[in-house]
Write a protein that holds these residues in place. Structure first.
Motif, PDB file in Angstrom:
ATOM      1  N   SER A 144       2.397  -2.001  12.302  1.00  0.00           N
ATOM      2  CA  SER A 144       1.963  -3.296  11.697  1.00  0.00           C
ATOM      3  C   SER A 144       1.607  -3.134  10.174  1.00  0.00           C
ATOM      4  CB  SER A 144       0.880  -4.083  12.454  1.00  0.00           C
ATOM      5  OG  SER A 144      -0.335  -3.219  12.356  1.00  0.00           O
ATOM      6  N   CYS A 145       1.689  -1.947   9.633  1.00  0.00           N
ATOM      7  CA  CYS A 145       1.288  -1.654   8.244  1.00  0.00           C
ATOM      8  C   CYS A 145       2.291  -1.242   7.407  1.00  0.00           C
ATOM      9  CB  CYS A 145       0.079  -0.882   8.332  1.00  0.00           C
ATOM     10  SG  CYS A 145       0.444   1.004   8.812  1.00  0.00           S
ATOM     11  N   LEU A 146       3.544  -1.864   7.656  1.00  0.00           N
ATOM     12  CA  LEU A 146       4.794  -1.427   6.807  1.00  0.00           C
ATOM     13  C   LEU A 146       4.575  -1.282   5.294  1.00  0.00           C
ATOM     14  CD1 LEU A 146       7.671  -2.479   9.049  1.00  0.00           C
ATOM     15  CD2 LEU A 146       6.656  -0.180   8.771  1.00  0.00           C
ATOM     16  N   ASP A 147       3.868  -2.537   5.011  1.00  0.00           N
ATOM     17  CA  ASP A 147       3.758  -2.672   3.435  1.00  0.00           C
ATOM     18  C   ASP A 147       2.587  -2.039   2.837  1.00  0.00           C
ATOM     19  OD1 ASP A 147       5.750  -4.535   3.418  1.00  0.00           O
ATOM     20  OD2 ASP A 147       4.679  -6.283   4.053  1.00  0.00           O
ATOM     21  N   ILE A 148       1.947  -1.384   3.561  1.00  0.00           N
ATOM     22  CA  ILE A 148       0.718  -0.524   3.021  1.00  0.00           C
ATOM     23  C   ILE A 148       1.074   0.915   2.727  1.00  0.00           C
ATOM     24  CG2 ILE A 148      -1.604   0.642   3.370  1.00  0.00           C
ATOM     25  CD1 ILE A 148      -2.169  -2.018   5.385  1.00  0.00           C
ATOM     26  N   LYS A 149       0.922   1.268   1.378  1.00  0.00           N
ATOM     27  CA  LYS A 149       1.179   2.716   0.792  1.00  0.00           C
ATOM     28  C   LYS A 149      -0.178   3.397   0.913  1.00  0.00           C
ATOM     29  CE  LYS A 149       4.954   1.072  -0.583  1.00  0.00           C
ATOM     30  NZ  LYS A 149       6.438   1.259   0.254  1.00  0.00           N
ATOM     31  N   PHE A 150      -0.172   4.517   1.863  1.00  0.00           N
ATOM     32  CA  PHE A 150      -1.320   5.341   1.908  1.00  0.00           C
ATOM     33  C   PHE A 150      -1.349   6.783   1.642  1.00  0.00           C
ATOM     34  CE2 PHE A 150      -5.207   6.787   3.472  1.00  0.00           C
ATOM     35  CZ  PHE A 150      -4.781   7.964   4.640  1.00  0.00           C
ATOM     36  N   ASN A 151      -1.910   7.403   1.221  1.00  0.00           N
ATOM     37  CA  ASN A 151      -1.902   9.011   0.784  1.00  0.00           C
ATOM     38  C   ASN A 151      -3.390   9.528   0.747  1.00  0.00           C
ATOM     39  OD1 ASN A 151      -1.067  11.400   0.134  1.00  0.00           O
ATOM     40  ND2 ASN A 151       0.085  10.876  -1.533  1.00  0.00           N
ATOM     41  N   ARG A 152      -3.696  10.752   1.206  1.00  0.00           N
ATOM     42  CA  ARG A 152      -4.842  11.268   1.091  1.00  0.00           C
ATOM     43  C   ARG A 152      -4.953  12.878   1.169  1.00  0.00           C
ATOM     44  NH1 ARG A 152      -8.456  11.128   6.924  1.00  0.00           N
ATOM     45  NH2 ARG A 152      -6.523  12.073   8.221  1.00  0.00           N
ATOM     46  N   VAL A 153      -5.926  13.585   0.521  1.00  0.00           N
ATOM     47  CA  VAL A 153      -5.958  14.867   0.679  1.00  0.00           C
ATOM     48  C   VAL A 153      -7.458  15.121   1.033  1.00  0.00           C
ATOM     49  CG1 VAL A 153      -4.237  15.341  -1.004  1.00  0.00           C
ATOM     50  CG2 VAL A 153      -6.623  15.056  -1.808  1.00  0.00           C
ATOM     51  N   VAL A 154      -7.540  16.511   1.702  1.00  0.00           N
ATOM     52  CA  VAL A 154      -8.605  17.577   1.839  1.00  0.00           C
ATOM     53  C   VAL A 154      -8.930  18.025   0.350  1.00  0.00           C
ATOM     54  CG1 VAL A 154     -10.003  19.195   2.836  1.00  0.00           C
ATOM     55  CG2 VAL A 154      -8.558  17.764   4.243  1.00  0.00           C
ATOM     56  N   PRO A 161      -2.989  16.010  -6.764  1.00  0.00           N
ATOM     57  CA  PRO A 161      -3.374  14.685  -6.737  1.00  0.00           C
ATOM     58  C   PRO A 161      -2.856  13.642  -5.944  1.00  0.00           C
ATOM     59  CG  PRO A 161      -2.574  15.525  -8.904  1.00  0.00           C
ATOM     60  CD  PRO A 161      -2.062  16.319  -8.044  1.00  0.00           C
ATOM     61  N   VAL A 162      -3.747  12.741  -5.515  1.00  0.00           N
ATOM     62  CA  VAL A 162      -3.446  11.518  -4.519  1.00  0.00           C
ATOM     63  C   VAL A 162      -2.614  10.594  -5.191  1.00  0.00           C
ATOM     64  CG1 VAL A 162      -4.125  10.013  -2.904  1.00  0.00           C
ATOM     65  CG2 VAL A 162      -5.232  12.324  -3.047  1.00  0.00           C
ATOM     66  N   GLN A 163      -1.356  10.151  -4.734  1.00  0.00           N
ATOM     67  CA  GLN A 163      -0.795   9.063  -5.778  1.00  0.00           C
ATOM     68  C   GLN A 163      -0.257   8.182  -4.567  1.00  0.00           C
ATOM     69  OE1 GLN A 163       3.140   9.185  -8.265  1.00  0.00           O
ATOM     70  NE2 GLN A 163       1.325  10.243  -9.395  1.00  0.00           N
ATOM     71  N   VAL A 164      -0.196   6.981  -5.276  1.00  0.00           N
ATOM     72  CA  VAL A 164       0.655   5.851  -4.223  1.00  0.00           C
ATOM     73  C   VAL A 164       1.285   4.814  -5.326  1.00  0.00           C
ATOM     74  CG1 VAL A 164      -0.919   5.705  -1.923  1.00  0.00           C
ATOM     75  CG2 VAL A 164      -1.552   4.507  -4.083  1.00  0.00           C
ATOM     76  N   SER A 165       2.235   4.130  -5.158  1.00  0.00           N
ATOM     77  CA  SER A 165       2.989   3.376  -5.997  1.00  0.00           C
ATOM     78  C   SER A 165       3.669   2.348  -5.090  1.00  0.00           C
ATOM     79  CB  SER A 165       3.882   4.078  -6.779  1.00  0.00           C
ATOM     80  OG  SER A 165       4.886   4.786  -6.104  1.00  0.00           O
ATOM     81  N   ASP A 166       3.976   1.485  -5.686  1.00  0.00           N
ATOM     82  CA  ASP A 166       4.798   0.000  -5.117  1.00  0.00           C
ATOM     83  C   ASP A 166       5.281  -0.448  -6.234  1.00  0.00           C
ATOM     84  OD1 ASP A 166       5.972  -1.466  -3.369  1.00  0.00           O
ATOM     85  OD2 ASP A 166       4.298  -2.577  -2.962  1.00  0.00           O
ATOM     86  N   ALA A 173      -5.184   9.558  -8.269  1.00  0.00           N
ATOM     87  CA  ALA A 173      -6.647   9.917  -8.175  1.00  0.00           C
ATOM     88  C   ALA A 173      -6.703  11.491  -8.133  1.00  0.00           C
ATOM     89  CB  ALA A 173      -7.163   9.235  -6.958  1.00  0.00           C
ATOM     90  N   THR A 174      -7.780  11.970  -8.519  1.00  0.00           N
ATOM     91  CA  THR A 174      -8.082  13.385  -8.231  1.00  0.00           C
ATOM     92  C   THR A 174      -9.562  13.415  -7.976  1.00  0.00           C
ATOM     93  OG1 THR A 174      -8.401  13.709 -10.795  1.00  0.00           O
ATOM     94  CG2 THR A 174      -6.317  14.231  -9.739  1.00  0.00           C
ATOM     95  N   MET A 175     -10.146  14.389  -7.394  1.00  0.00           N
ATOM     96  CA  MET A 175     -11.608  14.615  -7.126  1.00  0.00           C
ATOM     97  C   MET A 175     -11.986  15.943  -6.945  1.00  0.00           C
ATOM     98  SD  MET A 175     -13.372  13.075  -3.423  1.00  0.00           S
ATOM     99  CE  MET A 175     -15.014  13.235  -3.256  1.00  0.00           C
ATOM    100  N   THR A 176     -13.308  16.204  -7.740  1.00  0.00           N
ATOM    101  CA  THR A 176     -13.579  17.557  -7.839  1.00  0.00           C
ATOM    102  C   THR A 176     -14.508  17.921  -6.351  1.00  0.00           C
ATOM    103  OG1 THR A 176     -15.765  16.773  -8.851  1.00  0.00           O
ATOM    104  CG2 THR A 176     -14.015  17.500 -10.020  1.00  0.00           C
TER     105      THR A 176
END
Length: 211
Positions: A144-154, A161-166, A173-176
């Motif tokens: 049901s979430c076809l239109d949602i772009k999602f990305n994550r990292v440990v 870097p984490v990146q989403v685009s549409d 995004a980056t995180m220390t």
């Protein structure tokens, strides 16, 4: 009289030293996340920020609007030395909403530092933020979430870097990996679609598998 004053001073000194030690212990074990968002677009304004925190609190709130070419910060410390900080920050624009998931747990042996992004059309994140947090924290998406772009990292010492685009919108995004973690988010405009730009979309992949 003199002994009474001496005893009173001893109690005051003891209480003072105890408070100093407690503050030092909290600073050594407590976790925090500072989020910096840069709007590098020319025509997009981010507005109406919303926050959901599973643990921790907000000591510096995000600005109500983030105009093109501007950068601002917000800060999320842990509310107790026994807990870390975990939650999401959501901004909306005219044609999309973006959600930023972050976690900086107290025990790195049990839980990792995590960073995630969601980009969705319209106002998909403006219902129950708790549902959005659960979805992002657990990485559970349905067809049901076809239109949602999602990305994550440990987050580790080295991580991509984490990146989403549409369409014309790209968020990176980056995180220390640190007790006081710094999370940097950049919103940009680009040419081409999200899939052409290599955006991770587990929702679409799962939907294809279900067919």
């Amino acid at each position: 009289m003199g002994s009474l004053l001496s005893r009173t001073m001893e109690i005051q000194i003891f209480n003072y030293l105890q408070n100093v030690i407690l503050r030092m212990m909290r600073s050594l074990v407590s976790r925090s996340v500072e989020v910096e968002i840069s709007n590098n677009t020319q025509n997009i304004t981010l507005k109406n920020p919303r926050i959901y925190l599973e643990c921790g609190h907000c000591s510096r709130f995000p600005p109500p609007e983030l105009h093109p070419g501007s950068t601002d910060k917000c800060h999320f410390p842990g509310s107790s030395p026994l807990w870390g900080v975990a939650g999401i920050l959501v901004y909306e624009a005219e044609s999309f909403t973006v959600a930023i998931h972050f976690s900086n747990p107290i025990d790195y042996n049990k839980f990792p530092i995590q960073l995630g992004l969601e980009l969705s059309p319209g106002k998909d994140h403006l219902d129950r933020l708790e549902d959005t947090y659960d979805r992002m924290a657990n990485g559970i998406y349905s067809s049901s979430c076809l239109d949602i772009k999602f990305n994550r990292v440990v987050v580790g010492k080295r991580h991509r870097p984490v990146q989403v685009s549409d369409g014309p919108v790209k968020v990176t995004a980056t995180m220390t990996s640190a007790i006081s973690s710094f999370l940097k988010v950049v919103l940009e405009e680009q040419e081409g679609s999200g899939e052409e730009a290599g955006t991770d979309n587990p929702c679409r992949r799962r939907h294809m598998l279900e067919k």
